[in-house]
Scaffold this motif. Structure first.
Motif, PDB file in Angstrom:
ATOM      1  N   ARG A 132      81.297  59.250  63.302  1.00  0.00           N
ATOM      2  CA  ARG A 132      80.112  59.796  63.336  1.00  0.00           C
ATOM      3  C   ARG A 132      79.711  59.214  64.924  1.00  0.00           C
ATOM      4  O   ARG A 132      79.113  60.019  65.773  1.00  0.00           O
ATOM      5  N   ALA A 133      80.095  58.011  65.328  1.00  0.00           N
ATOM      6  CA  ALA A 133      79.990  57.640  66.843  1.00  0.00           C
ATOM      7  C   ALA A 133      80.497  58.488  67.938  1.00  0.00           C
ATOM      8  O   ALA A 133      79.890  59.276  68.822  1.00  0.00           O
ATOM      9  N   GLY A 134      81.880  59.054  67.644  1.00  0.00           N
ATOM     10  CA  GLY A 134      82.709  60.110  68.117  1.00  0.00           C
ATOM     11  C   GLY A 134      81.816  61.533  68.356  1.00  0.00           C
ATOM     12  O   GLY A 134      81.735  62.003  69.367  1.00  0.00           O
ATOM     13  N   VAL A 135      81.515  62.006  67.233  1.00  0.00           N
ATOM     14  CA  VAL A 135      80.841  63.259  67.091  1.00  0.00           C
ATOM     15  C   VAL A 135      79.549  63.208  67.782  1.00  0.00           C
ATOM     16  O   VAL A 135      78.865  64.050  68.753  1.00  0.00           O
ATOM     17  N   GLU A 136      78.670  61.996  67.735  1.00  0.00           N
ATOM     18  CA  GLU A 136      77.359  61.910  68.319  1.00  0.00           C
ATOM     19  C   GLU A 136      77.675  61.541  69.948  1.00  0.00           C
ATOM     20  O   GLU A 136      76.665  62.072  70.723  1.00  0.00           O
ATOM     21  N   ASN A 137      78.616  61.064  70.175  1.00  0.00           N
ATOM     22  CA  ASN A 137      78.941  61.176  71.811  1.00  0.00           C
ATOM     23  C   ASN A 137      79.081  62.402  72.326  1.00  0.00           C
ATOM     24  O   ASN A 137      79.006  62.439  73.553  1.00  0.00           O
ATOM     25  N   MET A 138      79.771  63.228  71.443  1.00  0.00           N
ATOM     26  CA  MET A 138      80.234  64.557  72.123  1.00  0.00           C
ATOM     27  C   MET A 138      78.827  65.604  71.968  1.00  0.00           C
ATOM     28  O   MET A 138      78.896  66.337  72.782  1.00  0.00           O
ATOM     29  N   ILE A 139      78.301  65.606  70.765  1.00  0.00           N
ATOM     30  CA  ILE A 139      77.313  66.672  70.407  1.00  0.00           C
ATOM     31  C   ILE A 139      76.137  66.022  69.729  1.00  0.00           C
ATOM     32  O   ILE A 139      76.142  64.959  68.974  1.00  0.00           O
ATOM     33  N   ASP A 140      74.913  66.540  70.277  1.00  0.00           N
ATOM     34  CA  ASP A 140      73.700  66.061  69.564  1.00  0.00           C
ATOM     35  C   ASP A 140      73.498  67.035  68.148  1.00  0.00           C
ATOM     36  O   ASP A 140      73.262  67.939  68.297  1.00  0.00           O
ATOM     37  N   MET A 141      73.621  66.018  67.236  1.00  0.00           N
ATOM     38  CA  MET A 141      73.727  66.774  65.894  1.00  0.00           C
ATOM     39  C   MET A 141      72.943  65.642  64.752  1.00  0.00           C
ATOM     40  O   MET A 141      73.013  64.765  64.742  1.00  0.00           O
ATOM     41  N   PRO A 142      72.151  66.768  64.204  1.00  0.00           N
ATOM     42  CA  PRO A 142      71.109  66.001  63.017  1.00  0.00           C
ATOM     43  C   PRO A 142      72.123  65.267  62.138  1.00  0.00           C
ATOM     44  O   PRO A 142      73.214  65.668  61.860  1.00  0.00           O
ATOM     45  N   GLU A 143      71.550  64.139  61.512  1.00  0.00           N
ATOM     46  CA  GLU A 143      72.490  63.550  60.622  1.00  0.00           C
ATOM     47  C   GLU A 143      72.647  64.124  59.464  1.00  0.00           C
ATOM     48  O   GLU A 143      73.955  64.084  58.673  1.00  0.00           O
ATOM     49  N   ARG A 144      71.890  65.194  58.784  1.00  0.00           N
ATOM     50  CA  ARG A 144      72.236  65.949  57.723  1.00  0.00           C
ATOM     51  C   ARG A 144      73.411  66.929  58.209  1.00  0.00           C
ATOM     52  O   ARG A 144      74.367  67.039  57.198  1.00  0.00           O
ATOM     53  N   THR A 145      73.175  67.404  59.159  1.00  0.00           N
ATOM     54  CA  THR A 145      74.448  68.403  59.626  1.00  0.00           C
ATOM     55  C   THR A 145      75.534  67.554  59.955  1.00  0.00           C
ATOM     56  O   THR A 145      76.704  68.063  59.363  1.00  0.00           O
ATOM     57  N   LEU A 146      75.780  66.298  60.393  1.00  0.00           N
ATOM     58  CA  LEU A 146      76.866  65.643  60.779  1.00  0.00           C
ATOM     59  C   LEU A 146      77.230  65.200  59.279  1.00  0.00           C
ATOM     60  O   LEU A 146      78.660  65.244  59.234  1.00  0.00           O
ATOM     61  N   ASN A 147      76.704  64.879  58.290  1.00  0.00           N
ATOM     62  CA  ASN A 147      77.220  64.756  56.954  1.00  0.00           C
ATOM     63  C   ASN A 147      77.826  65.809  56.231  1.00  0.00           C
ATOM     64  O   ASN A 147      78.857  65.671  55.659  1.00  0.00           O
ATOM     65  N   ASN A 148      77.308  66.836  56.529  1.00  0.00           N
ATOM     66  CA  ASN A 148      77.779  68.382  55.904  1.00  0.00           C
ATOM     67  C   ASN A 148      79.118  68.616  56.610  1.00  0.00           C
ATOM     68  O   ASN A 148      80.101  68.883  56.061  1.00  0.00           O
ATOM     69  N   LEU A 149      79.075  68.222  57.936  1.00  0.00           N
ATOM     70  CA  LEU A 149      80.301  68.495  58.528  1.00  0.00           C
ATOM     71  C   LEU A 149      81.360  67.548  58.061  1.00  0.00           C
ATOM     72  O   LEU A 149      82.672  67.924  57.860  1.00  0.00           O
ATOM     73  N   PHE A 150      81.019  66.111  57.943  1.00  0.00           N
ATOM     74  CA  PHE A 150      82.005  65.324  57.359  1.00  0.00           C
ATOM     75  C   PHE A 150      82.496  65.934  55.894  1.00  0.00           C
ATOM     76  O   PHE A 150      83.566  65.668  55.825  1.00  0.00           O
ATOM     77  N   GLY A 151      81.665  66.295  55.254  1.00  0.00           N
ATOM     78  CA  GLY A 151      81.998  66.737  53.895  1.00  0.00           C
ATOM     79  C   GLY A 151      83.026  67.807  53.965  1.00  0.00           C
ATOM     80  O   GLY A 151      83.973  68.054  53.348  1.00  0.00           O
ATOM     81  N   PHE A 152      82.764  68.791  54.777  1.00  0.00           N
ATOM     82  CA  PHE A 152      83.664  70.030  55.109  1.00  0.00           C
ATOM     83  C   PHE A 152      85.258  69.543  55.300  1.00  0.00           C
ATOM     84  O   PHE A 152      86.158  69.849  54.847  1.00  0.00           O
ATOM     85  N   LEU A 153      85.181  68.392  56.262  1.00  0.00           N
ATOM     86  CA  LEU A 153      86.567  67.970  56.812  1.00  0.00           C
ATOM     87  C   LEU A 153      87.155  67.240  55.466  1.00  0.00           C
ATOM     88  O   LEU A 153      88.096  67.573  55.543  1.00  0.00           O
ATOM     89  N   GLN A 154      86.203  66.712  54.884  1.00  0.00           N
ATOM     90  CA  GLN A 154      86.862  65.799  53.680  1.00  0.00           C
ATOM     91  C   GLN A 154      87.531  66.596  52.852  1.00  0.00           C
ATOM     92  O   GLN A 154      88.593  66.213  52.485  1.00  0.00           O
ATOM     93  N   GLN A 155      86.732  67.785  52.443  1.00  0.00           N
ATOM     94  CA  GLN A 155      87.157  68.675  51.512  1.00  0.00           C
ATOM     95  C   GLN A 155      88.690  69.504  51.993  1.00  0.00           C
ATOM     96  O   GLN A 155      89.344  69.984  51.157  1.00  0.00           O
ATOM     97  N   ASN A 156      88.784  69.474  53.072  1.00  0.00           N
ATOM     98  CA  ASN A 156      89.709  70.346  53.602  1.00  0.00           C
ATOM     99  C   ASN A 156      90.835  69.705  54.404  1.00  0.00           C
ATOM    100  O   ASN A 156      91.364  70.205  55.489  1.00  0.00           O
ATOM    101  N   GLU A 157      90.889  68.599  53.966  1.00  0.00           N
ATOM    102  CA  GLU A 157      92.004  67.480  54.714  1.00  0.00           C
ATOM    103  C   GLU A 157      92.034  67.506  56.223  1.00  0.00           C
ATOM    104  O   GLU A 157      92.926  67.507  56.932  1.00  0.00           O
ATOM    105  N   GLY A 158      90.553  67.411  56.656  1.00  0.00           N
ATOM    106  CA  GLY A 158      90.508  66.851  57.995  1.00  0.00           C
ATOM    107  C   GLY A 158      90.468  68.467  59.034  1.00  0.00           C
ATOM    108  O   GLY A 158      90.460  68.300  60.207  1.00  0.00           O
ATOM    109  N   ARG A 159      90.270  69.453  58.486  1.00  0.00           N
ATOM    110  CA  ARG A 159      90.425  70.834  59.077  1.00  0.00           C
ATOM    111  C   ARG A 159      88.888  71.484  58.502  1.00  0.00           C
ATOM    112  O   ARG A 159      88.468  71.304  57.535  1.00  0.00           O
ATOM    113  N   LEU A 160      88.313  72.038  59.536  1.00  0.00           N
ATOM    114  CA  LEU A 160      87.423  72.868  59.378  1.00  0.00           C
ATOM    115  C   LEU A 160      87.431  74.259  59.101  1.00  0.00           C
ATOM    116  O   LEU A 160      88.462  75.035  59.868  1.00  0.00           O
TER     117      LEU A 160
END
Length: 87
Positions: free
Chosen positions: A23-51
């Motif tokens: 989360r800290a790495g993403v927030e340092n790179m991009i301004d992203m709402p918490e909900r979007t960041l959580n969705n991003l994490f979920g997609f990565l988690q489901q697809n073995e770290g790939r979007l």
């Protein structure tokens, strides 16, 4: 109770540390709402770290290819010593 102390709690702590690192790495790179960041994490988690292409084309279409690559690398680095899931 012993299993919780010896296995479950350390696993949960590893997950939380990994997620905080990600989360800290993403927030340092991009301004992203918490909900979007959580969705991003979920997609990565489901697809073995790939979007997935679908996620890149739809939910995360505003991310550049370079940002996607960096985010995937952040995920891989943060969860390299963790399964990426909490139980």
């Amino acid at each position: 109770m012993q299993r919780t102390i010896e296995q479950d709690l350390p696993k949960e702590i590893r997950f939380l540390r990994s997620f905080d690192t990600f989360r800290a790495g993403v927030e340092n790179m991009i301004d992203m709402p918490e909900r979007t960041l959580n969705n991003l994490f979920g997609f990565l988690q489901q697809n073995e770290g790939r979007l997935s292409k679908r996620a890149r084309d739809n939910e995360f279409s505003q991310l550049t290819p370079d940002e996607v690559t960096k985010i995937e690398e952040l995920y891989q680095t943060a969860f390299s010593n963790d399964s990426g899931t909490a139980s």
